[in-house]
Design a protein around this motif. Structure first.
Motif, PDB file in Angstrom:
ATOM      1  N   ARG A  52       0.838  -1.207   0.000  1.00  0.00           N
ATOM      2  CA  ARG A  52       0.000   0.000   0.000  1.00  0.00           C
ATOM      3  C   ARG A  52       0.871   1.253   0.000  1.00  0.00           C
ATOM      4  NH1 ARG A  52      -2.648  -0.990   4.376  1.00  0.00           N
ATOM      5  NH2 ARG A  52      -4.052  -2.420   3.334  1.00  0.00           N
ATOM      6  N   GLU A  55       2.368   1.726  -3.517  1.00  0.00           N
ATOM      7  CA  GLU A  55       1.451   1.969  -4.629  1.00  0.00           C
ATOM      8  C   GLU A  55       0.457   3.104  -4.424  1.00  0.00           C
ATOM      9  OE1 GLU A  55      -0.304  -1.846  -5.477  1.00  0.00           O
ATOM     10  OE2 GLU A  55       1.625  -2.675  -6.125  1.00  0.00           O
ATOM     11  N   SER A  56       0.177   3.472  -3.196  1.00  0.00           N
ATOM     12  CA  SER A  56      -0.879   4.441  -2.932  1.00  0.00           C
ATOM     13  C   SER A  56      -0.431   5.888  -3.124  1.00  0.00           C
ATOM     14  CB  SER A  56      -1.400   4.279  -1.507  1.00  0.00           C
ATOM     15  OG  SER A  56      -2.353   5.291  -1.234  1.00  0.00           O
ATOM     16  N   ALA A  58      -1.911   8.196  -1.732  1.00  0.00           N
ATOM     17  CA  ALA A  58      -2.302   8.867  -0.495  1.00  0.00           C
ATOM     18  C   ALA A  58      -1.093   9.281   0.338  1.00  0.00           C
ATOM     19  CB  ALA A  58      -3.214   7.958   0.335  1.00  0.00           C
ATOM     20  N   LYS A  64       6.927   8.497   1.779  1.00  0.00           N
ATOM     21  CA  LYS A  64       7.401   7.217   1.244  1.00  0.00           C
ATOM     22  C   LYS A  64       8.918   7.094   1.399  1.00  0.00           C
ATOM     23  CE  LYS A  64       3.693   6.513  -2.108  1.00  0.00           C
ATOM     24  NZ  LYS A  64       3.341   6.177  -3.480  1.00  0.00           N
ATOM     25  N   ASN A  95       6.067   2.854  -6.861  1.00  0.00           N
ATOM     26  CA  ASN A  95       5.228   1.754  -7.348  1.00  0.00           C
ATOM     27  C   ASN A  95       5.966   0.859  -8.341  1.00  0.00           C
ATOM     28  OD1 ASN A  95       5.234   3.911  -9.210  1.00  0.00           O
ATOM     29  ND2 ASN A  95       3.367   3.167 -10.163  1.00  0.00           N
TER      30      ASN A  95
END
Length: 186
Positions: A52, A55-56, A58, A64, A95
């Motif tokens: 998550r 890839e997110s 948000a 990250k 990602n």
């Protein structure tokens, strides 16, 4: 796989992997980087939270980057890999990290003159079966072979074997499907 048919994301992952490969080769860290990237990819596969994070949208790039640095430190990943993860996150490519790890592994195998093969069977192969298959493959491809095995009960029996882009499907499920198709056409 032809580069022309590669998706833009796949091509970006390849470029990052290639740059990392050159750097790791220059530093004499190819084996360690390959091992650490594989370890990170396995962590991502096994952790919904890490997947998550990668890839997110948000999470911000900064969030990250900080999280990946902390994960790399806690996992004891070599500094080259930790920097690589942070760079990809900073550049908005988190990602694609797992894809880049796979591409790096391909480059490393090619560098060592090793062919990769994946054997899918309905049941776990015994050690003698695996050794025999590795020997047959090595003779057939003319180089060392690293064999990965997967158990896929849906195959019913037989084997699916992938060497590079070549797939040999001798599974019972595939044979039944071909028979079904042939009977529909009759």
């Amino acid at each position: 796989m032809a580069a022309a048919s590669a998706s833009p994301a796949n091509e970006t992952a390849r470029r990052y992997a290639s740059a990392l490969f050159d750097l790791a080769k220059e530093k004499g860290e190819l084996e360690r980087v390959d091992t650490d990237l594989a370890s990170f990819a396995k962590m991502a596969k096994d952790s919904e939270d890490l997947t998550r994070l990668l890839e997110s949208p948000a999470f911000s790039r900064d969030e990250k980057t900080k999280a990946l640095k902390a994960i790399a430190e806690k996992a004891g990943l070599v500094k080259t890999v930790a920097s690589f993860l942070a760079t990809m996150a900073t550049n908005g490519r988190s990602n694609e990290i797992v894809g880049a790890a796979g591409h790096f592994d391909e480059l490393y195998a090619k560098h060592r003159g090793v062919k990769r093969a994946i054997a899918r069977t309905a049941e776990e192969m015994t050690a003698p079966q695996r050794q025999k298959l590795e020997a047959v493959l090595a003779k057939a491809v003319g180089s060392d072979v690293e064999l990965e095995t997967e158990v896929v009960p849906g195959l019913i029996g037989g084997i699916q074997l992938r060497v590079g882009s070549t797939l040999i499907d001798a599974s019972v499920a595939s044979k039944l499907e071909r028979m079904n198709t042939a009977m529909k056409g009759a």
